[in-house]
Design an enzyme around this catalytic site. Structure first.
Site, PDB file in Angstrom:
ATOM      1  N   THR A 136      30.000   6.019  -2.402  1.00 18.47           N
ATOM      2  CA  THR A 136      29.766   7.364  -1.878  1.00 18.47           C
ATOM      3  C   THR A 136      29.330   8.287  -3.007  1.00 18.47           C
ATOM      4  OG1 THR A 136      31.395   7.030  -0.146  1.00 18.47           O
ATOM      5  CG2 THR A 136      30.854   9.319  -0.699  1.00 18.47           C
ATOM      6  N   CYS A 162      36.083   7.723 -34.590  1.00 13.40           N
ATOM      7  CA  CYS A 162      35.063   8.137 -33.635  1.00 13.40           C
ATOM      8  C   CYS A 162      35.167   7.442 -32.294  1.00 13.40           C
ATOM      9  CB  CYS A 162      33.668   7.986 -34.231  1.00 13.40           C
ATOM     10  SG  CYS A 162      33.167   9.544 -34.971  1.00 13.40           S
ATOM     11  N   ALA A 178      26.323  14.339 -17.393  1.00 13.75           N
ATOM     12  CA  ALA A 178      26.503  15.773 -17.146  1.00 13.75           C
ATOM     13  C   ALA A 178      27.477  16.444 -18.127  1.00 13.75           C
ATOM     14  CB  ALA A 178      26.994  15.997 -15.715  1.00 13.75           C
ATOM     15  N   HIS A 179      28.527  15.713 -18.545  1.00 10.27           N
ATOM     16  CA  HIS A 179      29.589  16.409 -19.284  1.00 10.27           C
ATOM     17  C   HIS A 179      29.224  16.723 -20.732  1.00 10.27           C
ATOM     18  CE1 HIS A 179      31.650  13.206 -21.778  1.00 10.27           C
ATOM     19  NE2 HIS A 179      31.007  12.413 -20.938  1.00 10.27           N
TER      20      HIS A 179
HETATM   21  C1  LIG Z   1      29.042  10.422 -24.704  1.00  8.54           C
HETATM   22  C2  LIG Z   1      27.997   9.399 -24.899  1.00  8.54           C
HETATM   23  C3  LIG Z   1      27.940   8.273 -24.064  1.00  8.54           C
HETATM   24  C4  LIG Z   1      28.955   8.030 -22.959  1.00  8.54           C
HETATM   25  O1  LIG Z   1      28.734   8.914 -21.900  1.00  8.54           O
HETATM   26  P1  LIG Z   1      29.784   9.018 -20.684  1.00  8.54           P
HETATM   27  O2  LIG Z   1      29.075   9.870 -19.700  1.00  8.54           O
HETATM   28  O3  LIG Z   1      30.995   9.662 -21.271  1.00  8.54           O
HETATM   29  O4  LIG Z   1      30.050   7.657 -20.197  1.00  8.54           O
HETATM   30  C5  LIG Z   1      26.926   7.363 -24.277  1.00  8.54           C
HETATM   31  N1  LIG Z   1      26.029   7.538 -25.258  1.00  8.54           N
HETATM   32  C6  LIG Z   1      26.054   8.608 -26.076  1.00  8.54           C
HETATM   33  C7  LIG Z   1      25.022   8.737 -27.122  1.00  8.54           C
HETATM   34  C8  LIG Z   1      27.043   9.558 -25.923  1.00  8.54           C
HETATM   35  O5  LIG Z   1      27.065  10.601 -26.748  1.00  8.54           O
END
Ligand SMILES: *Cc1c(COP(=O)(O)O)cnc(C)c1O
Length: 395
Positions: free
Chosen positions: A248, A337, A208-209
């Site tokens: 949960t 990175c 989601a983020h």
């Molecule tokens: C940000 C990212 C992740 C990790 O996602 P999270 O939700 O932060 O654990 C994995 N794969 C790619 C390609 C990403 O850009």
């Protein structure tokens, strides 16, 4: 401060926050406690969100497993399938340019009793004519498959250089050979059209983020039809998510995730075009003001590269020093990175770039909240910092 680090994470859209708030303050029941109205309301919200997220990627609601993010989704897919299929085989295939959240679980399996093949992508030097640097040739996947191969994992869009991989072709090859295909689609969902049927993937992680939703919530798509994918859960307990992921459910997070994806889908493809135009403008501005710079990754067109992605190497300056010299601009450097890996970016090295080139790169990730004025100012900030560093070096 200009924020151009949208591949790392994004600002939560205020409309997403609005959708989430009632599930903190009023409808705060446990979605598993359906014996009363609080739990009932939460459960209904979770199921509506599940249906919306499934529809956004061409899946069925029961094929969505909620997780804490794409890292957990990748772990559950890779380790969950490997553990379940151990008797049939223990060979896994992936790519050198994957995210650490894929490479990490694979490295762990390789240390135990699995064998992992990491495929190479097109190099900068070999690809100038086709401009496909970073691209995975599907033939490489076909050549790597063996009788004991149980899983292939290929990302849809790369988080550093934005390259879009030919998943449909790779999926066709895997399906013919009866091998499961997992895809880390974290950077692709919400930014380009993503459909699990068209891509022919069996498992797919996203988060989601990265799409203006909250941190700490994501999903793993797990195919339930032609074929049924079975996996061993990583987290065991109350049996939520049909036993595939206990704990949960994060109701506010899940509601926010669905709202965030809905907004992305509603605004695509106009938003993709807007970001691509801004990105092209940024690249033009940098080229105009700075000498000796190189585009990292594939050409800037819609079928090769994410619309909001730009990655540039500045030859003789150190990316970390550059980051420090830039006031008011948030970007990522190819020197840093991964927070756990201080070396130069493994993705840029996989393109055949040398360590200095990789260290001197900046990754720009454009997003929904960037505007034209910011993009104009950003290239000026980078140019001034580079002039300053080059002058120090030559004095
Ligand atoms: C940000 C990212 C992740 C990790 O996602 P999270 O939700 O932060 O654990 C994995 N794969 C790619 C390609 C990403 O850009």
């Amino acid at each position: 401060m200009i924020y151009l680090d949208n591949h790392a994470t994004t600002r939560v859209d205020p409309r997403v926050v609005d959708a989430m708030l009632p599930f903190f303050l009023e409808a705060y029941g446990n979605a598993g406690s359906v014996g009363h109205a609080f739990g009932e309301t939460a459960s209904e919200a979770v199921e509506q969100s599940r249906a919306a997220i499934a529809a956004g990627i061409g899946a069925e609601p029961r094929e969505i497993v909620f997780t804490s993010g794409a890292t957990e989704g990748n772990n559950l897919a890779i380790r969950g399938v490997a553990e379940r299929t151990r008797r049939r085989g223990n060979h896994l295939v992936s790519v050198q340019t994957e995210h650490q959240a894929v490479l990490g679980p694979l490295a762990r399996l390789a240390k135990r009793d699995c064998e992992v093949t990491l495929l190479e992508v097109e190099h900068h030097s070999s690809a100038p004519a086709s401009d496909r640097a970073g691209w995975l040739d599907p033939q490489k996947v076909a050549d790597a498959l063996r009788d004991d191969t149980v899983l292939v994992s290929v990302m849809l869009a790369n988080n550093e250089i934005g390259v879009i991989q030919p998943l449909t072709e790779i999926g066709t090859i895997c399906r013919e050979r009866g091998v499961l295909l997992h895809c880390d689609a974290t950077q692709a969902v919400g930014k380009i059209p993503v459909d699990v049927q068209q891509l022919r993937v069996d498992l797919m992680s996203f988060s989601a983020h990265k799409i203006y939703g909250p941190k700490g919530v994501g999903a793993l798509y797990v195919r339930r039809r032609d074929p049924i994918v079975r996996l061993e859960p990583l987290i065991i307990g109350g049996g939520q998510e049909a036993g595939r992921r206990s704990g949960t459910l994060n109701t506010p997070g899940i509601v926010g995730f669905a709202a965030a994806l809905d907004l992305c889908m509603a605004e695509l493809p106009a938003e993709a075009q807007r970001q691509a135009d801004l990105r092209d403008k940024l690249w033009a501005g940098l080229r105009q003001q700075i000498e000796n710079l190189q585009l990292c990754g594939p050409k800037l067109d819609a079928s090769s590269r994410l619309p909001g992605n730009l990655n540039v190497s500045f030859g003789d300056v150190d990316g970390e020093a550059l980051q420090m010299a830039m006031n008011g601009l948030a970007v990522s450097s190819g020197a840093s990175c991964a927070s756990t890996d201080p070396g130069p970016s493994h993705v840029l090295l996989a393109l055949g770039m040398n360590e200095d080139q990789a260290r001197s790169s900046l990754r720009f990730g454009l997003g929904r909240f960037n505007n034209e004025d910011e993009i104009e100012r950003a290239s000026g900030i980078v140019a001034r910092a580079i002039q300053k560093l080059r002058k120090i070096a030559s004095d």
